[in-house]
Design an enzyme around this catalytic site. Structure first.
Site: not given
Ligand code: URA
Length: 245
Positions: A101
């Protein structure tokens, strides 16, 4: 090529840091300390860092990046935000291996090898990814950890059991072998602990060893290790709909 570039290409560090390492006298060429980052070297020059011969990097390019917050992990962003690919500035076309993310920091790989990327992200190979999360509403109690270990029912189906360790009242480390969208955030939210900060600290056999924003090319040995992951998954996901990182 220049000594500093050679070290960067050998996966020792970024080019900028390599210059500092050379000036600090930690690099030898043919057994002699060289403090000039511009010294011309090749694979026959006997370059060593802290006494260890520097390994040539693999032909397949795999770059590890410590992604900062706000940088997206797609190859391009329609909203004009900086991408991990911009961060590395490679001349070759490189693709991110899976996703983090925008607000997650930590280890992400870029490669020009589509087959390797598929192998590292396809759920059937179950490559473990470890995240460190700082969460709201501490302390995280044993009951929450047990629920995460058992697997959580999310709106796109149940997760596989996660390996979980508590590192502090508001900090947990989770290892998952799936990569659904915002999976770690959703799992922690489901047990009453929305994520405040999330960092990926391991990807398969690789550990995060870079400062935020830094990158380095993996050595031949590291790429071999990535390819050598077992071709099975430890347990089957019961139901999946979407795929993310
Ligand atoms: N899980 C998440 O919630 N965000 C990420 O960036 C990677 C794994």
């Amino acid at each position: 090529m220049r000594l500093s570039r050679y070290l960067a290409h050998s996966g020792v560090s970024s080019r900028r840091r390599a210059e500092a390492l050379i000036r600090a006298g930690r690099v030898t060429v043919g057994g002699e300390v060289v403090t000039d980052p511009a010294r011309d070297v090749d694979e026959n020059s006997g370059v060593a860092f802290d006494g260890t011969p520097v390994a040539p990097v693999a032909e397949t390019v795999v770059i590890a990046v410590n992604k900062p917050k706000g940088v997206v992990s797609t190859a391009r962003d329609t909203h004009g935000r900086p991408t991990v690919v911009d961060l590395v500035g490679a001349r070759r076309r490189l693709y991110p291996v899976g996703r983090l993310d925008a607000d997650t920091t930590g280890l992400i790989l870029l490669t020009d090898d589509g087959e390797l990327a598929n192998r590292l992200t396809h759920p059937r190979y179950g490559v473990p990814k470890t995240y460190r999360a700082v969460v709201a509403h501490p302390p995280v109690r044993d009951e929450a950890l047990e629920r995460l270990r058992a697997g959580i029912e999310l709106d796109d189906g149940p997760t596989q059991p996660a390996e979980v360790r508590r590192l502090g009242p508001d900090t947990v480390e989770l290892t998952i072998r799936e990569g659904r969208k915002r999976q770690v955030r959703r799992m922690l939210e489901a047990v009453g602990h929305p994520v405040r900060r999330l960092e990926r600290v391991r990807f398969g056999p690789l550990r995060l060893d870079l400062a935020e924003g830094e990158h380095r090319q993996l050595t031949k040995r590291e790429v071999e290790l990535l390819r050598a992951r077992p071709r099975r998954r430890p347990s089957s996901p019961r139901r999946r709909r979407s795929s993310g990182s």
